[in-house]
Design a protein around this motif. Structure first.
Motif, short mmCIF file in Angstrom:
data_model
loop_
_atom_site.label_atom_id
_atom_site.label_comp_id
_atom_site.label_asym_id
_atom_site.label_seq_id
_atom_site.Cartn_x
_atom_site.Cartn_y
_atom_site.Cartn_z
N ALA A 181 0.85 -1.19 0.00
CA ALA A 181 0.00 0.00 0.00
C ALA A 181 0.89 1.24 0.00
O ALA A 181 2.06 1.17 0.35
N ALA A 182 0.32 2.34 -0.38
CA ALA A 182 1.04 3.61 -0.42
C ALA A 182 0.25 4.65 0.37
O ALA A 182 -0.96 4.53 0.53
N PRO A 183 0.95 5.65 0.86
CA PRO A 183 0.24 6.71 1.59
C PRO A 183 -0.79 7.43 0.70
O PRO A 183 -0.63 7.49 -0.53
N LYS A 184 -1.82 7.95 1.35
CA LYS A 184 -2.83 8.73 0.65
C LYS A 184 -2.12 9.86 -0.11
O LYS A 184 -1.13 10.41 0.36
N GLY A 211 -2.34 -7.91 -9.73
CA GLY A 211 -3.53 -7.25 -10.24
C GLY A 211 -3.38 -5.74 -10.20
O GLY A 211 -2.28 -5.21 -10.06
N THR A 212 -4.51 -5.08 -10.27
CA THR A 212 -4.51 -3.62 -10.32
C THR A 212 -4.74 -3.03 -8.92
O THR A 212 -5.26 -3.71 -8.03
N SER A 230 -7.95 -2.71 -3.86
CA SER A 230 -8.84 -1.91 -3.03
C SER A 230 -10.15 -2.65 -2.78
O SER A 230 -10.65 -2.69 -1.65
N LYS A 231 -10.71 -3.26 -3.81
CA LYS A 231 -11.95 -4.04 -3.66
C LYS A 231 -11.72 -5.25 -2.76
O LYS A 231 -12.57 -5.59 -1.94
N GLU A 238 -12.50 -8.02 2.44
CA GLU A 238 -11.92 -8.64 3.63
C GLU A 238 -12.39 -7.92 4.89
O GLU A 238 -12.71 -8.56 5.90
N THR A 239 -12.43 -6.60 4.83
CA THR A 239 -12.88 -5.80 5.97
C THR A 239 -14.32 -6.15 6.31
O THR A 239 -14.68 -6.37 7.47
#
Length: 105
Positions: A37-40, A77-78, A83-84, A89-90
């Motif tokens: 993941a990367a920072p916002k 993947g993308t 994100s999906k 999972e959440t």
């Protein structure tokens, strides 16, 4: 010790004779996963480059072999797909937490 089942959705390459729980309880899956993941507000071109390089690495036969030896499934993947996946999972684990009545201390 004898393994009765794995909790991933399908049998593991490193344990081909051990059934997946989903074979007995359809839809069951409880597995760990890793992601990057990367920072916002990270620039989209940086995210695209990192994603491209990670996906390229995941096609390398040596990397695939080592991950399989460790019992890791190989994703990729993308960023949108990831994100999906995180959202799903959440939602899945929130239902488990709520059903169990778990509370943070």
């Amino acid at each position: 010790m004898r393994a009765l089942a794995v909790t991933t959705a399908a049998r593991q390459v490193v344990l081909p004779d051990v059934p997946a729980m989903a074979e007995f309880l359809p839809g069951f899956e409880a597995s760990g996963w890793y992601g990057v993941a990367a920072p916002k507000n990270t620039p989209p071109d940086v995210i695209a480059l990192v994603n491209k390089e990670i996906n390229a690495a995941l096609t390398d036969p040596e990397i695939r072999k080592r991950l399989a030896e460790l019992g890791c499934g190989i994703g990729g993947g993308t960023p949108a797909e990831f994100s999906k996946f995180i959202a799903a999972e959440t939602e899945k684990w929130a239902k488990v937490v709520n059903f169990a009545g778990t509370k943070a201390n």
